[in-house]
Each structure stands twice: as structure tokens, then as C-alpha cells.
Write a protein that holds these residues in place. Sequence first.
Motif, PDB file in Angstrom:
ATOM      1  N   SER A  77      65.995  87.441 -13.281  1.00  0.00           N
ATOM      2  CA  SER A  77      65.142  88.127 -14.258  1.00  0.00           C
ATOM      3  C   SER A  77      65.895  89.284 -14.918  1.00  0.00           C
ATOM      4  O   SER A  77      65.465  89.801 -15.944  1.00  0.00           O
ATOM      5  CB  SER A  77      63.876  88.646 -13.584  1.00  0.00           C
ATOM      6  N   GLY A  80      71.019  87.748 -18.355  1.00  0.00           N
ATOM      7  CA  GLY A  80      70.939  86.915 -19.561  1.00  0.00           C
ATOM      8  C   GLY A  80      72.164  86.017 -19.574  1.00  0.00           C
ATOM      9  O   GLY A  80      73.238  86.436 -19.140  1.00  0.00           O
ATOM     10  N   PHE A  88      69.163  74.123 -27.386  1.00  0.00           N
ATOM     11  CA  PHE A  88      67.750  74.349 -27.729  1.00  0.00           C
ATOM     12  C   PHE A  88      67.101  73.046 -28.179  1.00  0.00           C
ATOM     13  O   PHE A  88      67.778  72.038 -28.342  1.00  0.00           O
ATOM     14  CB  PHE A  88      67.646  75.403 -28.844  1.00  0.00           C
ATOM     15  N   LEU A  92      62.094  72.258 -32.772  1.00  0.00           N
ATOM     16  CA  LEU A  92      61.390  73.555 -32.818  1.00  0.00           C
ATOM     17  C   LEU A  92      62.210  74.538 -33.651  1.00  0.00           C
ATOM     18  O   LEU A  92      63.433  74.411 -33.756  1.00  0.00           O
ATOM     19  CB  LEU A  92      61.207  74.130 -31.411  1.00  0.00           C
ATOM     20  N   GLU A  96      60.536  79.683 -32.329  1.00  0.00           N
ATOM     21  CA  GLU A  96      59.696  78.987 -31.348  1.00  0.00           C
ATOM     22  C   GLU A  96      60.512  78.699 -30.078  1.00  0.00           C
ATOM     23  O   GLU A  96      59.996  78.794 -28.962  1.00  0.00           O
ATOM     24  CB  GLU A  96      59.158  77.695 -31.964  1.00  0.00           C
ATOM     25  N   LYS A  99      60.540  81.721 -28.152  1.00  0.00           N
ATOM     26  CA  LYS A  99      59.214  81.976 -27.567  1.00  0.00           C
ATOM     27  C   LYS A  99      58.991  81.133 -26.312  1.00  0.00           C
ATOM     28  O   LYS A  99      58.340  81.577 -25.368  1.00  0.00           O
ATOM     29  CB  LYS A  99      58.111  81.705 -28.598  1.00  0.00           C
ATOM     30  N   VAL A 100      59.535  79.912 -26.312  1.00  0.00           N
ATOM     31  CA  VAL A 100      59.437  79.066 -25.106  1.00  0.00           C
ATOM     32  C   VAL A 100      60.084  79.804 -23.928  1.00  0.00           C
ATOM     33  O   VAL A 100      59.504  79.918 -22.838  1.00  0.00           O
ATOM     34  CB  VAL A 100      60.141  77.696 -25.322  1.00  0.00           C
ATOM     35  N   LEU A 101      61.285  80.352 -24.180  1.00  0.00           N
ATOM     36  CA  LEU A 101      62.008  81.028 -23.088  1.00  0.00           C
ATOM     37  C   LEU A 101      61.356  82.364 -22.729  1.00  0.00           C
ATOM     38  O   LEU A 101      61.326  82.750 -21.552  1.00  0.00           O
ATOM     39  CB  LEU A 101      63.470  81.230 -23.480  1.00  0.00           C
ATOM     40  N   THR A 103      58.162  83.049 -22.983  1.00  0.00           N
ATOM     41  CA  THR A 103      56.946  82.720 -22.215  1.00  0.00           C
ATOM     42  C   THR A 103      57.324  82.387 -20.783  1.00  0.00           C
ATOM     43  O   THR A 103      56.710  82.866 -19.825  1.00  0.00           O
ATOM     44  CB  THR A 103      56.228  81.506 -22.862  1.00  0.00           C
ATOM     45  N   LEU A 104      58.356  81.559 -20.648  1.00  0.00           N
ATOM     46  CA  LEU A 104      58.791  81.127 -19.318  1.00  0.00           C
ATOM     47  C   LEU A 104      59.250  82.307 -18.454  1.00  0.00           C
ATOM     48  O   LEU A 104      58.948  82.379 -17.259  1.00  0.00           O
ATOM     49  CB  LEU A 104      59.940  80.120 -19.493  1.00  0.00           C
ATOM     50  N   GLY A 105      59.980  83.222 -19.075  1.00  0.00           N
ATOM     51  CA  GLY A 105      60.507  84.356 -18.308  1.00  0.00           C
ATOM     52  C   GLY A 105      59.530  85.507 -18.194  1.00  0.00           C
ATOM     53  O   GLY A 105      59.806  86.485 -17.494  1.00  0.00           O
ATOM     54  N   GLY A 106      58.394  85.424 -18.913  1.00  0.00           N
ATOM     55  CA  GLY A 106      57.415  86.518 -18.853  1.00  0.00           C
ATOM     56  C   GLY A 106      57.861  87.747 -19.633  1.00  0.00           C
ATOM     57  O   GLY A 106      57.497  88.870 -19.302  1.00  0.00           O
ATOM     58  N   PHE A 107      58.656  87.535 -20.703  1.00  0.00           N
ATOM     59  CA  PHE A 107      59.111  88.655 -21.531  1.00  0.00           C
ATOM     60  C   PHE A 107      58.165  88.802 -22.730  1.00  0.00           C
ATOM     61  O   PHE A 107      57.582  87.815 -23.178  1.00  0.00           O
ATOM     62  CB  PHE A 107      60.541  88.417 -22.030  1.00  0.00           C
ATOM     63  N   ILE A 109      56.558  88.682 -26.180  1.00  0.00           N
ATOM     64  CA  ILE A 109      56.828  87.784 -27.309  1.00  0.00           C
ATOM     65  C   ILE A 109      57.341  88.589 -28.525  1.00  0.00           C
ATOM     66  O   ILE A 109      58.139  88.087 -29.314  1.00  0.00           O
ATOM     67  CB  ILE A 109      55.534  87.003 -27.685  1.00  0.00           C
ATOM     68  N   PRO A 148      65.866  88.952 -21.693  1.00  0.00           N
ATOM     69  CA  PRO A 148      65.368  89.771 -20.572  1.00  0.00           C
ATOM     70  C   PRO A 148      65.810  91.236 -20.624  1.00  0.00           C
ATOM     71  O   PRO A 148      65.539  91.959 -19.677  1.00  0.00           O
ATOM     72  CB  PRO A 148      65.952  89.075 -19.345  1.00  0.00           C
TER      73      PRO A 148
END
Lengths: 302, 263
Positions: A77, A80, A88, A92, A96, A99-101, A103-107, A109, A148
Motif C-alpha cells: 500500500s 508504487g 492497461f 477503457l 477509467e 480509477k480501476v486501480l 478503487t482497488l487500492g482504496g485511494f 478517486i 498510492p
Amino acid sequence: MTTMAISVRDLSKKYDSGFAVSHANFEVPLGTICGFVGPNGAGKTTTIRMLLGLISPTGGTAEILGESIKHPDKYLSQVGAMIEGPAFYPALSGEENLKVLATLGGFPIERVGQLIKEVGLEGRGGSKYKTYSLGMKQRLGIAAALLPNPKVLILDEPTNGLDPEGIQEVRDLLKRLASQGTTVFVSSHLLSELELISEYIVMLRKGEVVFAGTMNDLLLEQQPVILVKTEKESDLQKIIDIAHGDGHQATIRSGVAHIEGPAEWAGTLNRQAFEAGIVLTQLAPQLPNLEETFFEMTGDRK
Amino acid sequence: MIRVIFAEWRKLRRPTLFFGTIGASLFFTGLTTTFLYLMIDSHRGSSDRGRQVSREVLNLASGSVYGFASVGGLLGIIALCVFAAQTAQEYTYGTFRNLLVRQPGRIRILLGKLIAMKLFALILVAIAATVSISLSYYLSDRAKITTDLWFTSAGYHAIGQTLLNVTISVIYYGITGMILGLFLRSPISAISIGVLWILIIENLLGAVKPTFLKWMPANQFRTIAQGGSPDVSYSHALTLGSLYVLVGAIIAAVLFSRRDVSN
């Protein structure tokens, strides 16, 4: 608290075909830029993959920010990474994809927009990734690695496909990140670029670490070279003979005599050349640069 | 886990994939349901594999979902393709490494992806059910079908039961696609092998020896969607189908969690 961002001890990865990485040992202090160099197939990407928990080592261990690579969930976490170039989803948009990454990492948006701007993709973030040029893909890869707000940034060939302006931007970005306390571990074939920004260097050859330490130590360890050009190219061999006569190694490369010897010996050479009736058009003592040192140490000069 | 689901959903909701898949499922649903009613008097049959479905069967409380249950297998193939592609493309695009750097829990990644794809499959099934039942109602007059029993409590029970069966079947097909994607690491290989097996190999084996079908995975999934068939009971199909999916999923998950991610 650890002072090392990366600490590698006896790390190995063995495949059926042999060792990809063999008993590697090196350390990268916090807040520095460390260049990671080696010829193709030297084991750089394998080492990076092990550091990121993507593949398991067959021997040894490593720590990132004081956490063992056996538990990547404890440190990733704060890390990087861009490994083996950007990867990628083509259908997309760049935005986008980030945003996928995120969302996945909880960072947050919101960070996506800032990073798109920071890496120079403003106005193209909404375009599909498959329409991006190589340089734009590379920039997006760097943006993803920065998501991150990492303490350790691991980049594999970040300047691939970038134009000179892009390369300079990446160089400035890495310097800025390091000045803010981020540790940057970067592999690149652009050795002149690494020489400009790296304080530390780790050099691999056939899976083995041949040097790990500061850039200064590496370059000072090398024998200084005197470059000599003569008015008549046929006189170069006489220069080589003079050098050999005084016990110095010397070779001719691309019409230039490369003589291993201290800068002070240049005066002696000049006098002896004058006495032999040779006119010198260039007499330049210099320390080897990273590129020459790399070729010297890895034996990779073709 | 929830983050993995939302991240996967971002990929699944892209218009070409989302509307393309919904469009394909509507096409097959519409086609199957329409044939069922418009060809009710055809001597060549009106249902899958040339089966003749009589007015008496469609007049039953379960008549409204007969078309929907018949299309379950095709919806399953669509789900298999989507699940296989969404999984295997992570290898071909090299994006698994990005995902694993951001979320190192490999089983969590797999479960999150699976849940998001299940949600996608649920939407697919719900839309297909709505379209099929509406179309059945619309065409019932023309085919001289009485719909009196369709909307009784027995009729609603049949709708619920079929919706559940088709959903289970579609998800089982989908998980099979995901397993193939993890094993083969290429969308084209995973989809072609999956579809080839379902549409050709199983049928060939069934033609050689009909009792084989009692043990074939895709036939179990299809039978689950139809709530049982004359040759395979519902409970047999559900038990064997679940076993196939469970064993396959465990092997794929163990492999994925241990295998090096090197592309």
C-alpha cells in the motif's frame, strides 16, 4: 525504524534453465534514487517481480520498508510500481484505468485527475488507452505507480518511448519525488539519465550483483582514461606503443586511443608524442562515465 | 473484498461489453421464445433440439417461463464467454500484475472478480427473464395459449423457481469460463475450448453413447436451468454440476494463488 527502503539478502530465483537471479545482496537507503542496471536478461525484472510479491524467490529474502517480501500485503500500500512497461485495459480510457486501480487500492478517486495532469496527459485522460502513443502509455503507467503517494517507487524502464522532453520531465519528476522523501528504484537502459539522477546504483550481470553502492564509489573505483586523437590516424599505433612502454593498457576505438592512466600522465604522453614527431589533436583525461563503467563491469560491449 | 468488486464492476460496465452482452442475450431470448410460440404447430418442433412443445404444456402455470428456461443454456454460454474473457484478458494485457500490486490477496482478487461477474450475470438473467415472459404473454394469443394459470400463485412460484435455476446454471457456466481463463490464460483459447466442448464435444459423446450425457458438465448445467429433464433428474444435475464447479474452482484457486505472475 528501518533506514533502508529496500534490503535484499542472498535473494535467488532458479528456473529449470538456471538462475535468473543468484544470491543477490544490496540495500537502498530511504529517500534516495537508486539506478538498477544490467544487460537484457540480467535478472532486473525478475528481482523487481520478487520485490513486489508477484513471484516467489527460491532462496534468500528481502525486505521493503522493513517488511518481508513474504507478506506483500504489509508494504504494497506504500509502494508504487510499473513493471515491464505499462499494462492497461485497451477499451477503457486512461482515466477509467486509473480509477480501476484507485478503487482497488482504496485511494481517493480525486487523485486520478491530479495525476493525469501531473504526468502531462491533461485533455487525453478520457481517450481510450488503445489510442495512446507509446509515450502516453508510459506516462499513464507512471501515474498509476504514483496513485498510492508511495514511499517507495519501483519503475522498470519508465522512459521507454518518451521523447527527449518527456525524458526530462520524468527525470525532474523523480528528482522532485526523491526530494520529498520518496525512494525511487529505477531500472533503465538510458545510463546517462541514471547517472544524472541516481545517488545509488545496483548493477546486475547474469543474475549476480556486480556492484551495489553509491554512484561516486562506482565511478571512483574505475581507472581514469586518457582519450587521444592524432593528426594522422596512422600515428595512433605509435601512441599505443608509448602507452604500453610506460605500462598502461591502451586500445584504439573509433579512431581514438583510450589509455588507462592517471590524468597526470597526460603531460608525459604529450612530451613523448612531441619528441616522436606526432601532432596531437585531442588529449583529454576523463573519469569513465556510467555507460563505460557498465560495459566494463558487465562485459556487454559488442 | 468490496474494493475488488467495485474495481471489477468498472470494467464490466463499459458500454461495449455491457450493452453488447445484454444485446446478445436479448437476441437469443427473443429468438427462442418467439420460435416456441410461432412454430407451435410446426411438425419440425418449436423448442431446442427440435423438441415439440404442446399447447397443453404452455397452458400450465409454468408455461410463462418455458421459453426462458429453454434459453438458459445459451445465456450460460454467453456468461462463460464473459467470465473467461474477463479473467484471461488480465494475463494477455499483463494487468494481473497491476491488480496484484494493488491487492496482493490473490484469493480476494478472484472472489471479488467472481462476485462482480455474478452480479453481471444476475442482471443478464433478470433482463432475459423479463423479456421472455413479456414476449410469451404477447405471443400467447396468437399461439392460442391460455394464460389463466400463469399469474396464479403456482405460476409465480414457477417463475421464481425457474429464475433461480437459470441463475444457478448461468453462474455455473460462468465459473467454468473463469476456471478455463485461469488455466489457459488466453481469452480466445478459453472461450473456444469452452464453447467447443459445450456445443460439439458433449453432443458428439452423447450421440455415441447417450448415457454419457448423464455425466457431462454442460448437460448438468443445462438441466439445472430447465429444472430437470426426462434423462437427468434435477437433483442429480444440481449435485454433479455443483461438484464439477467446486472441484474446478478449488484447483484453479490453488494454482492461481501459488503460480508466479510473470506476464
